[in-house]
Design a protein around this motif. Structure first.
Motif, PDB file in Angstrom:
ATOM      1  N   LYS A   1       8.270 -17.519 -18.526  1.00 51.65           N
ATOM      2  CA  LYS A   1       7.351 -18.112 -19.501  1.00 51.65           C
ATOM      3  C   LYS A   1       7.516 -19.637 -19.562  1.00 51.65           C
ATOM      4  O   LYS A   1       6.530 -20.378 -19.621  1.00 51.65           O
ATOM      5  CB  LYS A   1       7.588 -17.508 -20.884  1.00 51.65           C
ATOM      6  CG  LYS A   1       6.627 -17.974 -21.930  1.00 51.65           C
ATOM      7  CD  LYS A   1       6.861 -17.289 -23.253  1.00 51.65           C
ATOM      8  CE  LYS A   1       5.866 -17.788 -24.283  1.00 51.65           C
ATOM      9  NZ  LYS A   1       6.074 -17.169 -25.585  1.00 51.65           N
ATOM     10  N   GLN A   2       8.743 -20.112 -19.539  1.00 52.05           N
ATOM     11  CA  GLN A   2       9.012 -21.545 -19.628  1.00 52.05           C
ATOM     12  C   GLN A   2       8.511 -22.308 -18.404  1.00 52.05           C
ATOM     13  O   GLN A   2       8.012 -23.424 -18.525  1.00 52.05           O
ATOM     14  CB  GLN A   2      10.516 -21.805 -19.792  1.00 52.05           C
ATOM     15  CG  GLN A   2      11.064 -21.445 -21.129  1.00 52.05           C
ATOM     16  CD  GLN A   2      12.590 -21.554 -21.177  1.00 52.05           C
ATOM     17  OE1 GLN A   2      13.243 -21.797 -20.174  1.00 52.05           O
ATOM     18  NE2 GLN A   2      13.151 -21.349 -22.351  1.00 52.05           N
TER      19      GLN A   2
ATOM     20  N   ASP B   1      15.398 -10.023 -20.496  1.00 50.86           N
ATOM     21  CA  ASP B   1      14.842 -10.968 -21.466  1.00 50.86           C
ATOM     22  C   ASP B   1      14.998 -12.416 -20.989  1.00 50.86           C
ATOM     23  O   ASP B   1      14.083 -13.232 -21.159  1.00 50.86           O
ATOM     24  CB  ASP B   1      15.493 -10.798 -22.832  1.00 50.86           C
ATOM     25  CG  ASP B   1      15.111  -9.496 -23.515  1.00 50.86           C
ATOM     26  OD1 ASP B   1      14.098  -8.871 -23.111  1.00 50.86           O
ATOM     27  OD2 ASP B   1      15.829  -9.099 -24.456  1.00 50.86           O
ATOM     28  N   SER B   2      16.115 -12.732 -20.372  1.00 53.09           N
ATOM     29  CA  SER B   2      16.337 -14.085 -19.846  1.00 53.09           C
ATOM     30  C   SER B   2      15.361 -14.413 -18.730  1.00 53.09           C
ATOM     31  O   SER B   2      14.826 -15.528 -18.661  1.00 53.09           O
ATOM     32  CB  SER B   2      17.765 -14.244 -19.334  1.00 53.09           C
ATOM     33  OG  SER B   2      18.696 -14.146 -20.380  1.00 53.09           O
TER      34      SER B   2
ATOM     35  N   TRP C   1       9.971 -15.919 -10.948  1.00 54.39           N
ATOM     36  CA  TRP C   1      10.788 -15.442 -12.059  1.00 54.39           C
ATOM     37  C   TRP C   1      10.336 -14.076 -12.570  1.00 54.39           C
ATOM     38  O   TRP C   1      10.882 -13.568 -13.535  1.00 54.39           O
ATOM     39  CB  TRP C   1      10.794 -16.446 -13.208  1.00 54.39           C
ATOM     40  CG  TRP C   1      11.693 -17.604 -12.958  1.00 54.39           C
ATOM     41  CD1 TRP C   1      11.328 -18.896 -12.758  1.00 54.39           C
ATOM     42  CD2 TRP C   1      13.118 -17.579 -12.871  1.00 54.39           C
ATOM     43  NE1 TRP C   1      12.429 -19.680 -12.543  1.00 54.39           N
ATOM     44  CE2 TRP C   1      13.553 -18.892 -12.608  1.00 54.39           C
ATOM     45  CE3 TRP C   1      14.082 -16.575 -12.971  1.00 54.39           C
ATOM     46  CZ2 TRP C   1      14.889 -19.226 -12.457  1.00 54.39           C
ATOM     47  CZ3 TRP C   1      15.413 -16.906 -12.820  1.00 54.39           C
ATOM     48  CH2 TRP C   1      15.805 -18.216 -12.570  1.00 54.39           C
TER      49      TRP C   1
ATOM     50  N   ASN D   1      19.473  -7.895 -21.729  1.00 50.73           N
ATOM     51  CA  ASN D   1      19.669  -9.337 -21.886  1.00 50.73           C
ATOM     52  C   ASN D   1      19.232 -10.093 -20.633  1.00 50.73           C
ATOM     53  O   ASN D   1      18.612 -11.159 -20.729  1.00 50.73           O
ATOM     54  CB  ASN D   1      21.129  -9.661 -22.200  1.00 50.73           C
ATOM     55  CG  ASN D   1      21.540  -9.184 -23.563  1.00 50.73           C
ATOM     56  OD1 ASN D   1      20.731  -9.125 -24.479  1.00 50.73           O
ATOM     57  ND2 ASN D   1      22.801  -8.831 -23.705  1.00 50.73           N
TER      58      ASN D   1
ATOM     59  N   ARG E   1      11.987 -15.047 -20.203  1.00 48.82           N
ATOM     60  CA  ARG E   1      11.985 -16.351 -20.864  1.00 48.82           C
ATOM     61  C   ARG E   1      11.821 -17.480 -19.834  1.00 48.82           C
ATOM     62  O   ARG E   1      11.025 -18.401 -20.024  1.00 48.82           O
ATOM     63  CB  ARG E   1      13.275 -16.523 -21.674  1.00 48.82           C
ATOM     64  CG  ARG E   1      13.237 -17.578 -22.712  1.00 48.82           C
ATOM     65  CD  ARG E   1      14.419 -17.551 -23.684  1.00 48.82           C
ATOM     66  NE  ARG E   1      15.702 -17.080 -23.180  1.00 48.82           N
ATOM     67  CZ  ARG E   1      16.204 -15.860 -23.397  1.00 48.82           C
ATOM     68  NH1 ARG E   1      15.556 -14.966 -24.126  1.00 48.82           N
ATOM     69  NH2 ARG E   1      17.380 -15.519 -22.909  1.00 48.82           N
ATOM     70  N   LEU E   2      12.543 -17.390 -18.730  1.00 48.84           N
ATOM     71  CA  LEU E   2      12.425 -18.396 -17.671  1.00 48.84           C
ATOM     72  C   LEU E   2      11.033 -18.386 -17.047  1.00 48.84           C
ATOM     73  O   LEU E   2      10.466 -19.438 -16.737  1.00 48.84           O
ATOM     74  CB  LEU E   2      13.492 -18.173 -16.602  1.00 48.84           C
ATOM     75  CG  LEU E   2      14.898 -18.573 -17.017  1.00 48.84           C
ATOM     76  CD1 LEU E   2      15.913 -18.024 -16.025  1.00 48.84           C
ATOM     77  CD2 LEU E   2      15.019 -20.080 -17.116  1.00 48.84           C
TER      78      LEU E   2
END
Length: 89
Positions: free
Chosen positions: A58-59, A51-52, A65, A48, A55-56
């Motif tokens: 990518k964002q 994955d977080s 990151w 988890n 995600r950060l």
């Protein structure tokens, strides 16, 4: 700037995840009820957390990151921080 205690472990700056937790709780004001960032990561599940972080990354597009190779390795092998620490002793 790297955002992960996993970099600190991988680079040998700290020997144990609990060393990082003590510094963050006692020195940086990390909420003690969470037990420190490494303990909290273990409780959330390393997958988890991984994955977080992805995600950060990518964002934001920010290079800091990028997940630490140690975190990637543990997630891909389905291992925990405790497993990693046991292997080192």
């Amino acid at each position: 700037m790297r955002v992960s205690g996993f970099w600190i472990l991988e680079e040998g700056i700290a020997q144990r995840a609990s060393d990082i937790d003590v510094v963050y709780v006692c020195g940086y004001g990390f909420p003690s009820y969470r037990g420190g960032p490494m303990f909290h990561a273990s409780q959330r599940g390393l997958k988890n957390v991984y994955d977080s972080i992805l995600r950060l990354q990518k964002q934001t597009g920010e290079a800091h990151w990028a997940p630490a190779p140690l975190l990637e390795q543990l997630v891909s092998e389905g291992r925990s921080l405790s497993d990693w620490e046991s292997d080192r002793t």
